[in-house]
Write an enzyme that holds these catalytic residues in place. Structure first.
Site, PDB file in Angstrom:
ATOM      1  N   ARG A  23      31.106  -9.454 -25.913  1.00  0.00           N
ATOM      2  CA  ARG A  23      30.152  -8.530 -26.546  1.00  0.00           C
ATOM      3  C   ARG A  23      29.599  -9.071 -27.855  1.00  0.00           C
ATOM      4  O   ARG A  23      28.584  -8.617 -28.353  1.00  0.00           O
ATOM      5  CB  ARG A  23      30.830  -7.187 -26.854  1.00  0.00           C
ATOM      6  CG  ARG A  23      31.381  -6.473 -25.651  1.00  0.00           C
ATOM      7  CD  ARG A  23      32.267  -5.328 -26.081  1.00  0.00           C
ATOM      8  NE  ARG A  23      33.429  -5.866 -26.790  1.00  0.00           N
ATOM      9  CZ  ARG A  23      34.260  -5.145 -27.533  1.00  0.00           C
ATOM     10  NH1 ARG A  23      34.066  -3.860 -27.689  1.00  0.00           N
ATOM     11  NH2 ARG A  23      35.284  -5.703 -28.128  1.00  0.00           N
ATOM     12  N   GLU A  28      36.467  -8.255 -40.472  1.00  0.00           N
ATOM     13  CA  GLU A  28      36.683  -7.507 -41.713  1.00  0.00           C
ATOM     14  C   GLU A  28      36.122  -8.364 -42.834  1.00  0.00           C
ATOM     15  O   GLU A  28      36.629  -9.451 -43.095  1.00  0.00           O
ATOM     16  CB  GLU A  28      38.170  -7.258 -41.952  1.00  0.00           C
ATOM     17  CG  GLU A  28      38.787  -6.292 -40.987  1.00  0.00           C
ATOM     18  CD  GLU A  28      40.286  -6.098 -41.238  1.00  0.00           C
ATOM     19  OE1 GLU A  28      40.920  -6.933 -41.908  1.00  0.00           O
ATOM     20  OE2 GLU A  28      40.808  -5.089 -40.747  1.00  0.00           O
ATOM     21  N   GLN A  47      27.988  -1.096 -57.118  1.00  0.00           N
ATOM     22  CA  GLN A  47      26.601  -1.175 -56.659  1.00  0.00           C
ATOM     23  C   GLN A  47      26.494  -2.234 -55.578  1.00  0.00           C
ATOM     24  O   GLN A  47      27.079  -3.307 -55.700  1.00  0.00           O
ATOM     25  CB  GLN A  47      25.696  -1.531 -57.851  1.00  0.00           C
ATOM     26  CG  GLN A  47      24.233  -1.659 -57.518  1.00  0.00           C
ATOM     27  CD  GLN A  47      23.391  -1.891 -58.777  1.00  0.00           C
ATOM     28  OE1 GLN A  47      23.587  -1.244 -59.790  1.00  0.00           O
ATOM     29  NE2 GLN A  47      22.460  -2.826 -58.686  1.00  0.00           N
ATOM     30  N   ASN A  49      23.627  -4.524 -53.437  1.00  0.00           N
ATOM     31  CA  ASN A  49      22.236  -4.983 -53.466  1.00  0.00           C
ATOM     32  C   ASN A  49      21.918  -5.724 -52.173  1.00  0.00           C
ATOM     33  O   ASN A  49      22.808  -6.295 -51.542  1.00  0.00           O
ATOM     34  CB  ASN A  49      21.994  -5.919 -54.653  1.00  0.00           C
ATOM     35  CG  ASN A  49      22.179  -5.239 -55.986  1.00  0.00           C
ATOM     36  OD1 ASN A  49      22.078  -4.025 -56.105  1.00  0.00           O
ATOM     37  ND2 ASN A  49      22.465  -6.017 -57.001  1.00  0.00           N
ATOM     38  N   ARG A  60      15.884 -17.485 -55.727  1.00  0.00           N
ATOM     39  CA  ARG A  60      16.130 -16.294 -56.538  1.00  0.00           C
ATOM     40  C   ARG A  60      17.207 -16.672 -57.540  1.00  0.00           C
ATOM     41  O   ARG A  60      18.349 -16.881 -57.197  1.00  0.00           O
ATOM     42  CB  ARG A  60      16.567 -15.125 -55.662  1.00  0.00           C
ATOM     43  CG  ARG A  60      15.469 -14.679 -54.684  1.00  0.00           C
ATOM     44  CD  ARG A  60      15.951 -13.513 -53.824  1.00  0.00           C
ATOM     45  NE  ARG A  60      14.989 -13.174 -52.803  1.00  0.00           N
ATOM     46  CZ  ARG A  60      14.048 -12.228 -52.932  1.00  0.00           C
ATOM     47  NH1 ARG A  60      13.951 -11.549 -54.042  1.00  0.00           N
ATOM     48  NH2 ARG A  60      13.229 -11.980 -51.930  1.00  0.00           N
ATOM     49  N   HIS A  63      20.221 -15.979 -62.389  1.00  0.00           N
ATOM     50  CA  HIS A  63      20.279 -14.691 -63.065  1.00  0.00           C
ATOM     51  C   HIS A  63      21.686 -14.370 -63.559  1.00  0.00           C
ATOM     52  O   HIS A  63      22.667 -14.881 -63.029  1.00  0.00           O
ATOM     53  CB  HIS A  63      19.849 -13.573 -62.110  1.00  0.00           C
ATOM     54  CG  HIS A  63      18.482 -13.764 -61.552  1.00  0.00           C
ATOM     55  ND1 HIS A  63      18.133 -13.312 -60.305  1.00  0.00           N
ATOM     56  CD2 HIS A  63      17.375 -14.355 -62.055  1.00  0.00           C
ATOM     57  CE1 HIS A  63      16.864 -13.609 -60.061  1.00  0.00           C
ATOM     58  NE2 HIS A  63      16.385 -14.259 -61.109  1.00  0.00           N
ATOM     59  N   LYS A  73      29.940 -10.647 -58.680  1.00  0.00           N
ATOM     60  CA  LYS A  73      29.204 -10.438 -57.428  1.00  0.00           C
ATOM     61  C   LYS A  73      29.956 -11.061 -56.252  1.00  0.00           C
ATOM     62  O   LYS A  73      30.459 -12.180 -56.352  1.00  0.00           O
ATOM     63  CB  LYS A  73      27.817 -11.074 -57.504  1.00  0.00           C
ATOM     64  CG  LYS A  73      26.920 -10.487 -58.565  1.00  0.00           C
ATOM     65  CD  LYS A  73      25.603 -11.236 -58.654  1.00  0.00           C
ATOM     66  CE  LYS A  73      24.728 -10.664 -59.757  1.00  0.00           C
ATOM     67  NZ  LYS A  73      23.499 -11.455 -59.915  1.00  0.00           N
ATOM     68  N   HIS A 120      23.933 -16.943 -61.451  1.00  0.00           N
ATOM     69  CA  HIS A 120      23.919 -16.898 -59.988  1.00  0.00           C
ATOM     70  C   HIS A 120      22.501 -17.081 -59.488  1.00  0.00           C
ATOM     71  O   HIS A 120      21.549 -16.558 -60.063  1.00  0.00           O
ATOM     72  CB  HIS A 120      24.466 -15.555 -59.474  1.00  0.00           C
ATOM     73  CG  HIS A 120      24.266 -15.389 -58.005  1.00  0.00           C
ATOM     74  ND1 HIS A 120      23.428 -14.434 -57.467  1.00  0.00           N
ATOM     75  CD2 HIS A 120      24.774 -16.087 -56.956  1.00  0.00           C
ATOM     76  CE1 HIS A 120      23.450 -14.546 -56.153  1.00  0.00           C
ATOM     77  NE2 HIS A 120      24.253 -15.528 -55.818  1.00  0.00           N
ATOM     78  N   TYR A 133      24.934  -8.261 -51.606  1.00  0.00           N
ATOM     79  CA  TYR A 133      26.014  -8.524 -52.553  1.00  0.00           C
ATOM     80  C   TYR A 133      26.486  -7.251 -53.223  1.00  0.00           C
ATOM     81  O   TYR A 133      25.729  -6.359 -53.515  1.00  0.00           O
ATOM     82  CB  TYR A 133      25.664  -9.610 -53.567  1.00  0.00           C
ATOM     83  CG  TYR A 133      24.329  -9.549 -54.232  1.00  0.00           C
ATOM     84  CD1 TYR A 133      24.208  -9.116 -55.544  1.00  0.00           C
ATOM     85  CD2 TYR A 133      23.179  -9.974 -53.565  1.00  0.00           C
ATOM     86  CE1 TYR A 133      22.977  -9.096 -56.179  1.00  0.00           C
ATOM     87  CE2 TYR A 133      21.949  -9.955 -54.189  1.00  0.00           C
ATOM     88  CZ  TYR A 133      21.859  -9.514 -55.501  1.00  0.00           C
ATOM     89  OH  TYR A 133      20.638  -9.483 -56.117  1.00  0.00           O
ATOM     90  N   LYS A 170       9.080 -13.815 -62.966  1.00  0.00           N
ATOM     91  CA  LYS A 170      10.189 -13.876 -63.922  1.00  0.00           C
ATOM     92  C   LYS A 170      10.883 -15.239 -63.878  1.00  0.00           C
ATOM     93  O   LYS A 170      11.183 -15.830 -64.925  1.00  0.00           O
ATOM     94  CB  LYS A 170      11.182 -12.757 -63.602  1.00  0.00           C
ATOM     95  CG  LYS A 170      12.475 -12.808 -64.358  1.00  0.00           C
ATOM     96  CD  LYS A 170      13.386 -11.684 -63.881  1.00  0.00           C
ATOM     97  CE  LYS A 170      14.822 -12.061 -64.030  1.00  0.00           C
ATOM     98  NZ  LYS A 170      15.733 -11.026 -63.594  1.00  0.00           N
ATOM     99  N   ASP A 171      11.144 -15.757 -62.683  1.00  0.00           N
ATOM    100  CA  ASP A 171      11.844 -17.030 -62.563  1.00  0.00           C
ATOM    101  C   ASP A 171      10.961 -18.225 -62.915  1.00  0.00           C
ATOM    102  O   ASP A 171      11.462 -19.258 -63.358  1.00  0.00           O
ATOM    103  CB  ASP A 171      12.442 -17.181 -61.166  1.00  0.00           C
ATOM    104  CG  ASP A 171      13.589 -16.213 -60.927  1.00  0.00           C
ATOM    105  OD1 ASP A 171      14.169 -15.708 -61.914  1.00  0.00           O
ATOM    106  OD2 ASP A 171      13.912 -15.941 -59.752  1.00  0.00           O
TER     107      ASP A 171
END
Length: 184
Positions: A23, A28, A47, A49, A60, A63, A73, A120, A133, A170-171
């Site tokens: 299947r 986990e 949180q 994301n 990306r 940061h 993270k 990161h 994350y 921004k980057d």
């Protein structure tokens, strides 16, 4: 679940076990007690994301969140393939300014734990990448900061053609590492 130390103290590659049959598979991907036992500290995620990147070569980062909203993270790639990068910005660390990277993909199921005090970023190695994350603190626009992704002082060996990189506004305007005064 395997917890594999990286070249940077406190950054871990996590390889969840997969149980496959006709299947598909079951895995986990997070178990609080095993996670805390392996990394040697208490962690609470507050949180989650998610990012979707359409194109190969999307970068990306790099940061981080300044204290008091610094974030640890736990990153995983749900679809596609990315190069995930962590850079130590803890002033008194023997590995200050050094980086580690790992390929995270839908296929390998690996995750990277990056604690507070690290830059990161990631680049997509194929089209249509989904990255999720978990974060140990809430996002704060006042504490949000970044460093130029390809800064020569950081010497990150990105697996992407720098002439074809896709960056946010921004980057594109991120400051360099030489003028950086770490809050960690």
């Amino acid at each position: 679940m395997k917890f594999i130390p990286t070249e940077l103290a406190d950054v871990w590659l996590i390889s969840p076990k997969r149980f496959s049959d006709d299947r598909g598979y079951f895995s986990e991907t997070f178990k609080h007690n095993l996670f805390e036992q392996a990394i040697g500290r208490s962690v609470s995620f507050v949180q989650d994301n998610f990012s979707h990147s359409l194109y190969t070569g999307t970068v990306r980062g790099l940061h981080f969140q300044k204290p008091p909203f610094a974030q640890g993270k736990l990153i995983k790639c749900l679809r596609g393939r990315i190069q995930d990068v962590a850079i130590d910005i803890r002033k008194n660390s023997p590995s200050y300014g050094r980086s580690v990277s790992a390929e995270l993909s839908e296929e390998n199921g690996n995750q990277l734990w990056i604690p507070e005090g690290f830059l990161h970023g990631f680049c997509t190695l194929q089209e249509n990448c989904d990255v999720a994350y978990k974060c140990t603190n809430y996002y704060s626009s006042e504490c949000d900061a970044n460093i130029r992704w390809d800064d020569a002082d950081l010497n990150v060996e990105w697996k992407v053609d720098s002439n074809n990189v896709i960056l946010s506004k921004k980057d594109k305007t991120a400051p360099g590492f030489a003028d950086f005064d770490s809050p960690f």
